[in-house]
Design an enzyme around this catalytic site. Sequence first.
Site, short mmCIF file in Angstrom:
data_model
loop_
_atom_site.label_atom_id
_atom_site.label_comp_id
_atom_site.label_asym_id
_atom_site.label_seq_id
_atom_site.Cartn_x
_atom_site.Cartn_y
_atom_site.Cartn_z
CG HIS A 57 -0.14 0.18 2.52
ND1 HIS A 57 0.66 -0.81 3.06
CD2 HIS A 57 -0.03 1.24 3.37
CE1 HIS A 57 1.21 -0.39 4.17
NE2 HIS A 57 0.82 0.86 4.38
CG ASP A 59 1.63 4.91 5.00
OD1 ASP A 59 1.29 3.73 5.20
OD2 ASP A 59 2.77 5.34 5.25
NE ARG A 222 2.50 5.97 9.13
CZ ARG A 222 1.46 5.37 8.54
NH1 ARG A 222 1.55 4.10 8.17
NH2 ARG A 222 0.35 6.01 8.32
C1 SIN Z 1 3.30 1.01 7.81
O1 SIN Z 1 3.54 2.18 8.06
O2 SIN Z 1 2.55 0.67 6.91
C2 SIN Z 1 4.01 -0.04 8.64
C3 SIN Z 1 5.36 -0.33 8.09
C4 SIN Z 1 6.17 -1.24 8.98
O3 SIN Z 1 5.75 -1.54 10.10
O4 SIN Z 1 7.25 -1.65 8.56
#
Ligand code: SIN
Length: 231
Positions: A57, A59, A222
Amino acid sequence: MLFFRDQPLDVESHKRFGRYFGELHIHPNTPGPEGHPEILPIHADANSKRVSGEYWHSDVSCDEEPPLGSILYLHTVPPCGGDTLFASQTAAYDALSPRMKVYLEGLTATHSGDHVYRRTNVLVGRDDKGKVFPKASHPIVRTHPVTKRKALFVNGHFTTHIDGLAPEESRAILNYLCEHSTREEFQVRFRWQPHSVAFWDNRSVQHLAIWDYYPQTRSGRRVTIKGDRPV
Ligand code: SIN
């Protein structure tokens, strides 16, 4: 993508780093911890029923103005596994046949958060009755506002159909594009260490978090930077 090692980031430093690049995005489904709505916790352990990003995906591509980029920091990583794969969507576009590039010119596709976030909510036991999730139509080929390079902008997670095509044609073309756009030759694989940071441009890469470390713990957070409408 940019990768950094040995950057023990506290929440405030993480947010400050993100704000150097723009306003921070608040996730439409997963609220941040008290006082920090812009933080998206990324955590998996022996009790997890799903992990964030386990399908290819970009984000929150279902937003009208999908995020420009994301900055992921992990403080805890499993002894092995838990890598993140990134696929260049400019490389994927460049590798399309000239005929396919002409076919895709001007086409748009619908991206929806509904099926994505409701699945998460069922798995984590979160009540989302009455909630409305983002849905948007975006060009299948977008031009990066800075580099001016063309990139594919569909993904198997959020993109539900190509607008204005018969369902069978939409499904066939979308399946082809999703498979093509994540081919190994367009990928980089990041192997995490404790306190690594990955910073990626959602306008030109897709990513996938590999959940191959159950029941080990992988944990961090994040921040996501607001973007603009794809053109
Ligand atoms: C994400 O932000 O989609 C997760 C990516 C990850 O945990 O490596």
